[in-house]
Design a protein around this motif. Structure first.
Motif, short mmCIF file in Angstrom:
data_model
loop_
_atom_site.label_atom_id
_atom_site.label_comp_id
_atom_site.label_asym_id
_atom_site.label_seq_id
_atom_site.Cartn_x
_atom_site.Cartn_y
_atom_site.Cartn_z
N SER A 183 11.91 4.57 17.57
CA SER A 183 11.02 6.00 17.68
C SER A 183 10.40 6.13 16.51
O SER A 183 10.51 5.73 15.19
CB SER A 183 12.02 6.77 17.99
N ARG A 184 9.53 7.18 16.62
CA ARG A 184 8.63 7.66 15.59
C ARG A 184 9.26 8.39 14.35
O ARG A 184 8.75 8.67 13.36
CB ARG A 184 7.19 8.45 15.94
N GLU A 185 10.43 8.83 14.64
CA GLU A 185 11.11 9.87 13.61
C GLU A 185 11.32 9.22 12.15
O GLU A 185 11.28 9.82 11.17
CB GLU A 185 12.06 10.51 13.99
N ALA A 186 11.55 7.89 12.17
CA ALA A 186 11.68 6.92 11.00
C ALA A 186 11.53 5.50 11.52
O ALA A 186 11.56 5.19 12.46
CB ALA A 186 13.25 7.04 10.72
N THR A 187 11.18 4.74 10.30
CA THR A 187 10.96 3.48 10.30
C THR A 187 11.92 2.50 10.07
O THR A 187 12.54 2.73 8.84
CB THR A 187 9.59 3.31 9.73
N ALA A 188 12.01 1.33 10.66
CA ALA A 188 13.11 0.25 10.18
C ALA A 188 12.31 -1.16 10.06
O ALA A 188 11.43 -1.36 10.88
CB ALA A 188 14.05 0.27 11.34
N ARG A 189 12.68 -1.55 8.89
CA ARG A 189 11.97 -2.91 8.52
C ARG A 189 13.06 -3.79 7.88
O ARG A 189 14.03 -3.26 7.20
CB ARG A 189 10.77 -2.52 7.55
N LEU A 190 12.76 -4.98 8.02
CA LEU A 190 13.48 -6.15 7.34
C LEU A 190 12.85 -6.32 6.12
O LEU A 190 11.28 -6.66 6.28
CB LEU A 190 13.82 -7.29 8.39
N LEU A 191 13.36 -6.72 4.94
CA LEU A 191 12.77 -6.93 3.89
C LEU A 191 13.13 -8.31 3.43
O LEU A 191 14.51 -8.49 3.40
CB LEU A 191 12.58 -5.80 2.80
N PHE A 192 12.32 -9.24 3.07
CA PHE A 192 12.79 -10.63 2.36
C PHE A 192 12.21 -10.68 0.91
O PHE A 192 10.93 -10.52 0.72
CB PHE A 192 12.17 -11.82 3.02
N ILE A 193 13.12 -10.60 0.00
CA ILE A 193 12.64 -10.41 -1.64
C ILE A 193 13.18 -11.84 -1.90
O ILE A 193 14.35 -11.98 -2.04
CB ILE A 193 13.43 -9.29 -1.98
N PRO A 194 12.28 -12.51 -2.54
CA PRO A 194 12.77 -13.83 -3.37
C PRO A 194 13.81 -13.44 -4.52
O PRO A 194 13.72 -12.34 -5.00
CB PRO A 194 11.30 -14.35 -3.87
N ALA A 195 14.62 -14.38 -4.97
CA ALA A 195 15.61 -14.15 -6.04
C ALA A 195 14.83 -13.92 -7.16
O ALA A 195 13.61 -14.46 -7.61
CB ALA A 195 16.33 -15.48 -6.04
N GLY A 196 15.12 -12.72 -7.86
CA GLY A 196 14.64 -12.29 -9.37
C GLY A 196 13.37 -11.74 -9.09
O GLY A 196 12.94 -10.97 -10.11
N THR A 197 13.06 -11.33 -7.78
CA THR A 197 11.91 -10.38 -7.72
C THR A 197 12.06 -8.83 -7.57
O THR A 197 12.95 -8.43 -6.94
CB THR A 197 11.31 -10.99 -6.31
N ALA A 198 11.29 -8.38 -8.48
CA ALA A 198 11.21 -6.76 -8.56
C ALA A 198 10.41 -5.99 -7.31
O ALA A 198 9.27 -6.60 -7.22
CB ALA A 198 10.89 -6.29 -9.97
N MET A 199 10.99 -5.22 -6.71
CA MET A 199 10.06 -4.13 -5.78
C MET A 199 9.38 -3.44 -6.53
O MET A 199 9.78 -3.29 -7.62
CB MET A 199 11.16 -3.59 -4.77
N PRO A 200 8.31 -2.67 -5.97
CA PRO A 200 7.46 -2.03 -6.68
C PRO A 200 8.15 -0.59 -7.36
O PRO A 200 9.21 -0.15 -6.48
CB PRO A 200 6.50 -1.40 -5.93
N ASP A 201 7.85 -0.20 -8.35
CA ASP A 201 8.49 1.16 -8.79
C ASP A 201 8.33 2.09 -7.96
O ASP A 201 7.19 2.27 -7.66
CB ASP A 201 8.08 1.38 -10.32
N HIS A 202 9.17 2.97 -7.42
CA HIS A 202 8.84 3.88 -6.59
C HIS A 202 9.67 5.14 -6.56
O HIS A 202 10.87 5.01 -6.91
CB HIS A 202 8.59 3.50 -5.03
N GLY A 203 9.31 6.30 -6.00
CA GLY A 203 10.26 7.38 -5.41
C GLY A 203 10.21 7.55 -4.09
O GLY A 203 9.61 6.78 -3.27
N HIS A 204 10.58 8.88 -3.58
CA HIS A 204 10.49 9.06 -2.28
C HIS A 204 10.24 10.43 -2.06
O HIS A 204 10.47 11.34 -2.65
CB HIS A 204 12.33 8.94 -1.81
N ARG A 205 9.52 10.36 -0.75
CA ARG A 205 9.16 11.73 -0.13
C ARG A 205 10.43 12.31 0.90
O ARG A 205 10.07 13.39 1.51
CB ARG A 205 7.92 11.85 0.53
N GLY A 206 11.24 11.28 1.07
CA GLY A 206 12.46 11.82 2.36
C GLY A 206 13.55 10.86 1.95
O GLY A 206 13.79 10.44 0.84
N LEU A 207 14.23 10.38 2.86
CA LEU A 207 15.11 9.53 2.96
C LEU A 207 14.87 8.00 2.82
O LEU A 207 14.00 7.68 3.71
CB LEU A 207 16.22 10.01 4.19
#
Length: 216
Positions: free
Chosen positions: A126-150
Motif C-alpha cells: 500500500s502507499r503509506e510506505a515503500t518496501a524494497r529489496l536491496l542488493f549491495i555488492p561486498a564492500g560497497t557504500a550506500m549514499p550518505d543520507h538522512g531521513h524525512r521519516g522512518l
C-alpha cells in the motif's frame, strides 16, 4: 545459528500487534520475527494482553447501517491487495513472509540497477510506505543520507556497518530523522536487505538528482 543483536522497538511491537502499521512495515516486521525468537515472543505476549483486554470489554450491539457503512468503505478503498501465491518454494535467504511478496525465491526477483553495482526491487504494498529489496555488492557504500521519516532495514544475507553498529542476518536497523549515516556492506560477501521507508531519504549531490527516478 546467527545471534541477532538489533531488535524491534516497543512502539513497533505495539503497532504490529494492534494492526495500526502500514503494510510495508508489517512485512518487514513479519520477516524479522520469522528469524528472531526474542521479538516474536514479545509480539505474542502483546497479542495475549490485547486479547485479554478485548475479552474484558462489554459487548455492544452493532446496527445494520454500521455494517453496511464499513463494507462500503472497504469496497471504496483505493488499494487492492495483490493476490499472493499459495505454494511458495523454499529459499535459504528469503523467509516465508517475504517469499509471499516476491512470488517465490530470490531467483525470481527482477532487480533494477541504481548505480555502483547496487540493485533494487520495489515490492507491491500500500502507499503509506515503500518496501524494497536491496542488493549491495561486498564492500560497497550506500549514499550518505538522512531521513524525512522512518527507515527500517533488515539484513537477509551478508552484513553492513555504519555509525550505529554492525548488522548481520536477522538484525534490523531503525532510523529516523535524527540519524545521518553511510551504510557499507561487509567486504566478505554481497549484502541483501529488505528496506522500508515511509518518506523519501535526504540525499545530496548527484544521488539527489536521481532520487525521483529511483523512488528512494
Amino acid at each position: 545459528m546467527t545471534t541477532i543483536t538489533h531488535h524491534l522497538t516497543d512502539d513497533l511491537i505495539l503497532g504490529y500487534s494492534a494492526g495500526t502499521l502500514p503494510e510495508a512495515v508489517n512485512l518487514i516486521i513479519a520477516t524479522h520475527i520469522s528469524l528472531c525468537d526474542e521479538c516474536r515472543a514479545a509480539i505474542e505476549a502483546q497479542d495475549a494482553i490485547g486479547g485479554a483486554v478485548l475479552n474484558s470489554v462489554e459487548e455492544m450491539p452493532v446496527s445494520d447501517a454500521f455494517l453496511d457503512g464499513a463494507l462500503a468503505l472497504i469496497r471504496g478503498s483505493e488499494f487492492t491487495p495483490t493476490p499472493r501465491p499459495i505454494n511458495i518454494a523454499a529459499d535459504p535467504v528469503a523467509p516465508a513472509p517475504l517469499r509471499d511478496y516476491i512470488g517465490g525465491t530470490l531467483d525470481e526477483v527482477k532487480w533494477r540497477p541504481i548505480g555502483m553495482g547496487v540493485k533494487q526491487a520495489i515490492l507491491p504494498t500500500s502507499r503509506e510506505a515503500t518496501a524494497r529489496l536491496l542488493f549491495i555488492p561486498a564492500g560497497t557504500a550506500m549514499p550518505d543520507h538522512g531521513h524525512r521519516g522512518l527507515e527500517l532495514t533488515l539484513v537477509l544475507k551478508g552484513a553492513f556497518q555504519d555509525d550505529e553498529g554492525y548488522f548481520r542476518r536477522g538484525d534490523i536497523e531503525i532510523a529516523n530523522e535524527d540519524l545521518h549515516h553511510t551504510p557499507v556492506a561487509d567486504i566478505s560477501e554481497d549484502c541483501i536487505c529488505l528496506a522500508v521507508t515511509d518518506a523519501p531519504l535526504r540525499l545530496k549531490g548527484l544521488a539527489r538528482l536521481a532520487q525521483p527516478f529511483l523512488r528512494i
